[in-house]
Design an enzyme around this catalytic site. Structure first.
Site, PDB file in Angstrom:
ATOM      1  N   CYS A 153     -63.952 -66.476   3.426  1.00 49.41           N
ATOM      2  CA  CYS A 153     -63.905 -67.240   4.878  1.00 49.41           C
ATOM      3  C   CYS A 153     -65.742 -66.756   5.825  1.00 49.41           C
ATOM      4  CB  CYS A 153     -63.096 -65.858   6.371  1.00 49.41           C
ATOM      5  SG  CYS A 153     -63.306 -64.344   6.282  1.00 49.41           S
ATOM      6  N   VAL A 157     -67.808 -69.345   7.951  1.00 51.63           N
ATOM      7  CA  VAL A 157     -68.316 -69.350   8.917  1.00 51.63           C
ATOM      8  C   VAL A 157     -69.091 -70.233   8.985  1.00 51.63           C
ATOM      9  CG1 VAL A 157     -69.339 -67.510   9.911  1.00 51.63           C
ATOM     10  CG2 VAL A 157     -66.789 -67.489   9.448  1.00 51.63           C
TER      11      VAL A 157
END
Lengths: 519, 500
Positions: A153, A157
């Site tokens: 992630c 991001v």
């Protein structure tokens, strides 16, 4: 002193000794600012009520004990199923330590996977340098035939672009130009591990079929009579893939397993460590474009992948983790239909043996109520089988099951008189299930290792089927697919039922009149 | 399996140096240069092990390290049993670390105790885009409703939190006030911070300082009356019950343990600790920060100890006793004497089966040095050791108090290096983690997990040493290792050797 050199006491006996019990009681009383035991008891009882269930089900933000993991886990699962392929997860390194541990605890096997080890500076400047260095190091050290990149992630991001990064890395000489680096963006904040499986598998297939990220010509499909097989994310992959191969071979059908983890997660102990073993060859992965059809055992693991395959002109078919006789019938008939072969008598005999076993045992299962949780396809396959056994899959819950799955489950319940009182719970977790097991009790629970907490708290005996299974060994070696797989599931369920009957009828002179020798 | 026995120290050193040079050859030049600084051979008399440490891992090499979140949620905060620890961010981190560290505790799980549960904000795309602060606030409300007996909340940040600019401190502050001063601890342990678990330990320690100690109400009545013998156990995570088999010894020598950090620990115990007369520190790496802070702020001295194996336990009991009066000093001698027969029986039983066996270790925290004495008590020799996330002060302690001249040292070892080292050194036992276990077992090398005690334990204290000794014997002398080679293949090998 309770410890003894001749008979060494383990933790489960050691701490029950009086010295330890007294010490722990004192600690609790004197230093822990312990809650009033009556209050603890009151809350414990309250948590069993309908009122608590309603409060619990009104949760909007908090997830407690979910039955799902994150996307990159599925991507790592896919990667190790290809010949000499190392999964390379772009982002923070801690994630990779977690995936490796998670798989090793389930399969009791090593799992190789590398990280691009991004830290704070990469968070600011992007992870390009980590990709450039990382690919070069992995290539030199572990001599892979392919590197399959996915993302954590963190990388998602900050918006790292895998396609561009891999291209640049190749330009910088990290790996040769023609070296296979597949990629898939696998953000952990979308979907679950089954979504990651889908994205990564699609990434591998489109790499080989669609011109390796624009570096070579797309493959021209020259249809043949072969069938591609996709298993989906599957904790029983070792036993299942071997069983599926046997079925294909028994039927005399040409096939390609896309993503074959059955060797790498089942290497022998013979003095040699095999970092890579078996797997779908890269040639097979490329040639799979020519197949007549692609079959998926888990619809909700392969939605995007099958769409891609379909776009290439192949016939596709998706099953929902077939376990029941009916579901395996459909699977076998589909293969026969696609390949244009007769179903061999040997399989008819296998089918007959499973039906025979069900006939012998169904009296012990008929009318029993079950709660099931797990990945959406597994839940469906198990519920379908239970209905066939005359049992009621009263509660079926999947944290990563969506609306489409909910509808399909409901249709399954509606198709059987045994499904009348059954309910489906999509997007719910094991704390929801805890409430349900109190307010709408069932006889048995089917799920993964974490279900043991529900077993402890609600007294519902747990039948361990799912992923991960950490606290029982070697279950992944036994198939749950094919008629043989159905047999294994049947026996697993029966064993728990019989053990439970025995354990509740074994008090001498009180309940042991039912402690029967023949059941 | 050992090949090292007949070699002199000089020969071993030469072999180890050659081995290091050999593994470095696999790397691209830049990487080889960087890795070379982390590999060395221990030299007697040197103040450290001659390796660099606490430096970023190199991409793509298969480091065994974890992240700051693992150091905070997984190690320091997770075991505090009466607080709810929210894994704040996507679902994975909390899932993979769910109940996997074996931090034993007593309590009613889900009611007044929450260690083996996974609370997560399960971030979705919209939380990344719009921020997760509102969701976090709502999560805290829901926790209060569903778990009224929780004694506090911590927010364990996963990677996205720091990247999307969420203000978990503000949310925590508002909610703490709303809930009447409830302890709510925001922890900035995003996985990308620092180079390993280590920074997560430090951040978690600082969070205890800022959100537990600094918020202590001086007017709150004390839970208990202090005694001159009050101590706190710091840095024992009660894996398989380690802290319990340690606590019992301290209490038997006359001390009173008022807090456990953090295995089987509670918020009240954290709050009690400033009343301690001495902090006894087992895992220096993960909790030296808070020990130093308590020394500065509250004037509490701290003392490192080692409860692995009878030699180190006796040494440690005497060291701890030296901070107290004769009562306690006599108590330490009494405890040592009490367990002497048990230790003699354990050693008499297992040492003959383990004498001369060699071990290679690769673990985190304190174990790459702390367990060496326990192996030596069994007549075994540690021939290689390394840390996942040590700093130079760990390597100093290792060099000055533990390893032998010529021991192979590897910091932040890569999968490739570790495999090659074991292949060449051929130890009788490897002690490392779950990711390494099956690699070496496939090679036919006995293995014990030295993070989780391979689901056994406790290994601390006298009671634990009996289990440790039994487990090492069980690993090394299991009949299975004689079966790795198929007999027909073995014959072939022997014939080949004979023919030569």
């Amino acid at each position: 002193m309770t410890q003894n050199a001749d008979h060494v006491l383990d933790h489960f006996d050691l701490f029950r000794g009086p010295e330890y019990q007294e010490m722990l009681a004192n600690k609790r009383k004197m230093f822990e600012n312990q809650r009033d035991p009556a209050e603890v008891e009151r809350i414990r009882e309250w948590a069993k009520t309908e009122e608590y269930k309603e409060l619990n089900f009104s949760r909007e933000a908090l997830t407690i004990n979910p039955a799902k993991a994150c996307q990159p886990l599925g991507a790592v699962f896919v990667a190790v199923g290809f010949e000499k392929t190392i999964p390379f997860v772009h982002g923070s390194q801690g994630c990779v330590a977690y995936y490796r541990s998670h798989f090793s605890r389930h399969f009791k096997e090593p799992t190789s996977c590398v990280s691009s080890s991004m830290t704070e500076d990469a968070a600011v400047f992007g992870g390009l340098n980590n990709m450039i260095d990382g690919l070069a190091n992995t290539y030199n050290m572990y001599k892979p035939a392919m590197i399959a990149v996915s993302t954590t992630c963190m990388a998602e991001v900050i918006g790292d672009d895998l396609n561009a990064f891999i291209k640049t890395s190749k330009e910088k000489g990290s790996v040769p130009d023609d070296f296979n680096v597949t990629f898939a963006h696998t953000p952990a904040f979308v979907g679950s591990h089954i979504t990651g499986y889908d994205n990564a598998m699609k990434g591998v297939i489109s790499h080989f079929w669609d011109g390796k990220a624009g570096t070579v010509e797309k493959l021209e499909r020259v249809p043949n009579n072969s069938i591609n097989f996709l298993g989906g994310f599957d904790g029983y992959v070792v036993g299942n893939i071997r069983e599926i191969k046997r079925i294909f071979e028994t039927m005399g059908v040409e096939y390609t397993i896309l993503g074959d983890q059955s060797d790498v997660w089942d290497t022998p102990t013979d003095g040699e460590y095999r970092m890579y073993d078996g797997g779908t060859t890269l040639e097979q992965a490329a040639n799979a474009v020519h197949a007549k059809a692609t079959i998926s055992m888990q619809e909700y693991c392969t939605e995007k992948t099958l769409a891609l395959v379909k776009d290439h002109g192949q016939e596709v078919a998706a099953f929902n983790h077939p376990i029941s006789v009916k579901a395996t019938d459909a699977f076998i008939m589909k293969i026969a239909e696609i390949a244009g072969v007769e179903i061999p008598e040997a399989l008819a005999r296998e089918r007959g043996r499973l039906v025979d076993a069900i006939a012998d045992s169904s009296a012990h299962i008929h009318g029993k109520k079950f709660a099931i949780y797990g990945d959406p396809d597994l839940c469906y396959g198990l519920a379908e089988f239970l209905l066939e056994l005359g049992a009621e899959p009263t509660t079926v819950l999947s944290t990563n099951g969506g609306k489409a799955w909910e509808k399909k489950m409901q249709a399954l319940f509606d198709s059987s008189p045994f499904g009348k009182n059954c309910k489906v719970y999509p997007q719910k977790d094991l704390w929801h299930l805890r409430s349900l097991l109190f307010t709408d009790p069932v006889d048995f629970l089917i799920g993964n290792t974490y279900g043991k907490y529900l077993d402890r708290d609600t007294g519902t005996p747990l039948i361990r089927i799912g992923f991960p299974i950490f606290d029982r060994h070697h279950k992944h070696r036994y198939p749950v697919w094919g008629y043989q797989g159905g047999m294994n599931v049947l026996v697993t369920i029966l064993d728990k039922i019989f053990d439970t009957i025995d354990n509740t009828t074994n008090i001498a002179a009180k309940t042991d009149y039912s402690f029967d020798i023949i059941r | 399996m050992s090949v090292a026995k007949t070699e002199s120290v000089a020969e071993i050193k030469a072999r180890n140096k050659e081995l290091i040079n050999e593994v470095l050859k696999v790397y691209p030049e830049k990487t080889a240069k960087r890795r070379a600084k982390h590999l060395n051979v221990a030299e007697a008399g040197k103040s450290d092990c001659g390796v660099k440490s606490n430096i970023k891992s190199i991409p793509g090499v298969m480091t065994i390290r974890g992240c700051a979140y693992a150091g905070s949620k997984g190690v320091v905060w997770g075991p505090i049993k009466d607080m709810i620890h929210i894994s704040h961010g996507p679902v994975g981190c909390g899932q993979y670390s769910w109940a996997s560290r074996r931090n034993y505790y007593i309590g009613t799980t889900g009611i007044d105790t929450f260690v083996t549960m996974q609370f997560t904000s399960d971030f979705q795309e919209k939380d990344i885009v719009f921020g997760g602060d509102k969701k976090l606030a709502k999560i805290m409300d829901e926790i209060q409703e569903l778990f009224p007996l929780n004694n506090g909340i911590t927010v364990q940040s996963e990677c996205p939190i720091g990247l999307i600019g969420d203000d978990i401190e503000a949310v925590s502050k508002v909610k703490s006030k709303e809930f009447g001063g409830k302890t709510i601890v925001p922890v900035r342990c995003e996985g990308f911070r620092g180079v390993s678990q280590s920074l997560g330990h430090h951040i978690a320690n600082d969070a205890v300082r800022d959100f537990v100690f600094d918020k202590l109400d001086p007017n709150k009545p004390a839970l208990f009356e202090s005694t001159p013998y009050d101590v706190a156990i710091i840095g024992d995570y009660n894996i398989g019950g380690d802290a319990w088999s340690s606590r019992i010894l301290l209490e038997e020598m006359g001390l009173r343990v008022i807090a456990q950090w953090s295995g089987d620990g509670s918020l009240a115990e954290l709050e009690n600790t400033p009343k301690a007369k001495l902090n006894v520190l087992h895992c220096y790496r993960s909790m030296n920060y808070i020990s130093r802070h308590m020394e500065e702020k509250f004037g509490i001295p701290w003392c490192e100890y080692n409860f692995f194996g009878p030699s180190k336990i006796a040494e440690s009991l005497r060291k701890i006793a030296s901070f107290f009066d004769d009562n306690i000093k006599e108590g330490a001698e009494r405890v040592i004497a009490k367990y002497q027969p048990l230790m003699e029986a354990v050693i008499a039983k297992f040492r003959p089966r383990l004498e001369g066996k060699t071990v290679m270790l690769y673990v985190g925290g304190l174990r790459p040095r702390h367990v060496i004495g326990a192996y030596e008590d069994l007549g075994m020799e540690v021939v290689g050791t390394g840390y996942e996330f040590a700093h130079n002060d760990d390597y100093q302690r290792t060099a000055q108090h533990y390893v032998k001249d010529g021991t192979l040292i590897y910091d932040d070892v890569t999968g490739y290096e570790f495999e090659k080292f074991v292949e060449k050194v051929q130890p009788d036992l490897v002690g490392s983690g779950i990711k390494e276990k099956y690699v070496f077992q496939k090679m036919g090398v006995p293995f014990r997990q030295m993070h989780s005690w391979d689901y056994s334990g406790p290994y601390h204290g006298y009671d634990g040493f009996a289990i440790f000794a039994r487990d090492m014997d069980m690993a090394i002398n299991a009949p299975v290792w004689k079966m790795a080679k198929a007999p027909w293949k073995q014959d072939k090998l022997e014939k080949l050797i004979a023919a030569e």
